[in-house]
Design a protein around this motif. Structure first.
Motif, PDB file in Angstrom:
ATOM      1  N   UNK A  80       0.851  -1.186   0.000  1.00  0.00           N
ATOM      2  CA  UNK A  80       0.000   0.000   0.000  1.00  0.00           C
ATOM      3  C   UNK A  80       0.889   1.239   0.000  1.00  0.00           C
ATOM      4  N   UNK A  81       0.791   2.101  -1.016  1.00  0.00           N
ATOM      5  CA  UNK A  81       1.618   3.320  -1.025  1.00  0.00           C
ATOM      6  C   UNK A  81       1.258   4.237   0.149  1.00  0.00           C
ATOM      7  N   UNK A  82       2.273   4.848   0.746  1.00  0.00           N
ATOM      8  CA  UNK A  82       2.083   5.768   1.864  1.00  0.00           C
ATOM      9  C   UNK A  82       2.725   7.113   1.533  1.00  0.00           C
ATOM     10  N   UNK A  83       1.918   8.167   1.550  1.00  0.00           N
ATOM     11  CA  UNK A  83       2.420   9.531   1.386  1.00  0.00           C
ATOM     12  C   UNK A  83       2.391  10.201   2.753  1.00  0.00           C
ATOM     13  N   UNK A  84       3.546  10.651   3.239  1.00  0.00           N
ATOM     14  CA  UNK A  84       3.632  11.321   4.530  1.00  0.00           C
ATOM     15  C   UNK A  84       3.590  12.834   4.347  1.00  0.00           C
ATOM     16  N   UNK A  85       2.831  13.504   5.217  1.00  0.00           N
ATOM     17  CA  UNK A  85       2.729  14.958   5.210  1.00  0.00           C
ATOM     18  C   UNK A  85       3.596  15.505   6.331  1.00  0.00           C
ATOM     19  N   UNK A  86       4.487  16.435   6.019  1.00  0.00           N
ATOM     20  CA  UNK A  86       5.419  16.947   7.021  1.00  0.00           C
ATOM     21  C   UNK A  86       5.550  18.457   6.929  1.00  0.00           C
ATOM     22  N   UNK A  87       5.773  19.087   8.066  1.00  0.00           N
ATOM     23  CA  UNK A  87       6.040  20.529   8.094  1.00  0.00           C
ATOM     24  C   UNK A  87       7.531  20.809   8.022  1.00  0.00           C
ATOM     25  N   UNK A  88       8.364  19.744   8.055  1.00  0.00           N
ATOM     26  CA  UNK A  88       9.825  19.894   8.113  1.00  0.00           C
ATOM     27  C   UNK A  88      10.256  20.671   9.346  1.00  0.00           C
ATOM     28  N   UNK A  89       9.452  20.595  10.407  1.00  0.00           N
ATOM     29  CA  UNK A  89       9.799  21.323  11.628  1.00  0.00           C
ATOM     30  C   UNK A  89      11.027  20.722  12.293  1.00  0.00           C
ATOM     31  N   UNK A  90      11.315  19.462  11.990  1.00  0.00           N
ATOM     32  CA  UNK A  90      12.515  18.804  12.487  1.00  0.00           C
ATOM     33  C   UNK A  90      13.324  18.323  11.294  1.00  0.00           C
ATOM     34  N   UNK A  91      14.641  18.592  11.281  1.00  0.00           N
ATOM     35  CA  UNK A  91      15.454  18.199  10.121  1.00  0.00           C
ATOM     36  C   UNK A  91      15.418  16.719   9.809  1.00  0.00           C
ATOM     37  N   UNK A  92      15.118  15.853  10.808  1.00  0.00           N
ATOM     38  CA  UNK A  92      15.135  14.409  10.554  1.00  0.00           C
ATOM     39  C   UNK A  92      13.829  13.847  10.055  1.00  0.00           C
ATOM     40  N   UNK A 101       9.993   3.538   5.469  1.00  0.00           N
ATOM     41  CA  UNK A 101       9.483   2.923   4.251  1.00  0.00           C
ATOM     42  C   UNK A 101       8.487   3.750   3.482  1.00  0.00           C
ATOM     43  N   UNK A 102       8.335   5.037   3.822  1.00  0.00           N
ATOM     44  CA  UNK A 102       7.371   5.892   3.120  1.00  0.00           C
ATOM     45  C   UNK A 102       7.688   5.947   1.625  1.00  0.00           C
ATOM     46  N   UNK A 103       6.633   6.017   0.830  1.00  0.00           N
ATOM     47  CA  UNK A 103       6.799   6.040  -0.626  1.00  0.00           C
ATOM     48  C   UNK A 103       6.946   7.444  -1.180  1.00  0.00           C
ATOM     49  N   UNK A 104       6.449   8.440  -0.460  1.00  0.00           N
ATOM     50  CA  UNK A 104       6.556   9.823  -0.940  1.00  0.00           C
ATOM     51  C   UNK A 104       6.277  10.771   0.228  1.00  0.00           C
ATOM     52  N   UNK A 105       6.514  12.080  -0.026  1.00  0.00           N
ATOM     53  CA  UNK A 105       6.374  13.101   1.004  1.00  0.00           C
ATOM     54  C   UNK A 105       5.742  14.346   0.396  1.00  0.00           C
TER      55      UNK A 105
END
Length: 222
Positions: A80-92, A101-105
């Motif tokens: 199952x493809x997983x797209x993660x949503x991030x604010x980039x509030x943390x560099x890691x 294993x996320x497929x995209x961001x």
């Protein structure tokens, strides 16, 4: 032969954000289910596997990284493809996303058109190529670098302005070890708090050039 409906599982603890994203997805003709955290998302996935998962990273309980790890570790859900949503509030954030294993961001804030375009890539191709994921990572790092450089310029201009108004005895004092700043009351405070007080600036933590280049080198190693 009929095309099976597209079922997207949206995992987002902010009801306002979830409503906005869901509206955009349903307007595009997709079926959408909602979960407020990773644990509830897993329960829905066990009931019926979605076509694709769009998940925020920062959530109570099981967060986006944890949800992704669980899905990718189970052969029944690893595809199952997983797209993660991030604010980039943390560099890691992106580094941990890749490790999970996320497929995209997608970096918040984003337009509905960008999310729909990313989903369409998965539906058309079944997956994103390694080079495409690498390109997305480079774009995210470049965005963080631009913000960092703009913030650095603001720092420099503010320091010049403030120091020019002070006498030599009133020069801003910065701890040589922890880099805290001594304020007018004599308290040692984090540099972000100091500039927030004296100039009303707000801050977000992004990739610096050195960390960004290091992360790129790490991801380029086969």
């Amino acid at each position: 032969m009929t095309t099976p409906p597209v079922d997207i599982l949206l995992v987002e603890d902010s009801r306002t954000q979830a409503a906005l994203i869901r509206h955009a997805l349903e307007e595009a003709g997709y079926g959408v289910r909602n979960a407020l955290d990773g644990n509830r998302a897993l329960a829905l996935i066990r009931e019926s596997a979605p076509t694709l998962v769009v998940s925020d990273i920062m959530m109570p309980g099981l967060d986006g990284h944890g949800l992704c790890r669980v899905l990718k570790a189970d052969p029944a859900t690893a595809g199952i493809p997983v797209i993660l949503l991030t604010t980039l509030s943390e560099p890691g954030d992106i580094a941990r996303g890749i490790e999970s294993g996320a497929d995209s961001f997608l970096c918040k804030p984003f337009s509905p058109e960008v999310l729909l375009e990313r989903i369409d890539e998965f539906l058309q191709n079944g997956e994103l190529s390694r080079s495409r994921i690498f390109d997305l990572l480079v774009s995210a790092i470049d965005e963080g670098r631009r913000k960092h450089e703009a913030l650095a310029r603001s720092y420099g201009e503010l320091l010049k302005s403030r120091v020019s108004r002070k006498s030599l005895d009133e020069t801003i004092r910065i701890c040589a070890r922890c880099k805290k700043v001594q304020d007018d009351r004599g308290d040692w405070v984090p540099v972000e708090e100091y500039f927030r007080r004296v100039a009303g600036l707000s801050f977000t933590h992004e990739f610096c050039a050195e960390c960004g280049d290091g992360l790129l080198r790490k991801q380029s190693i086969p």
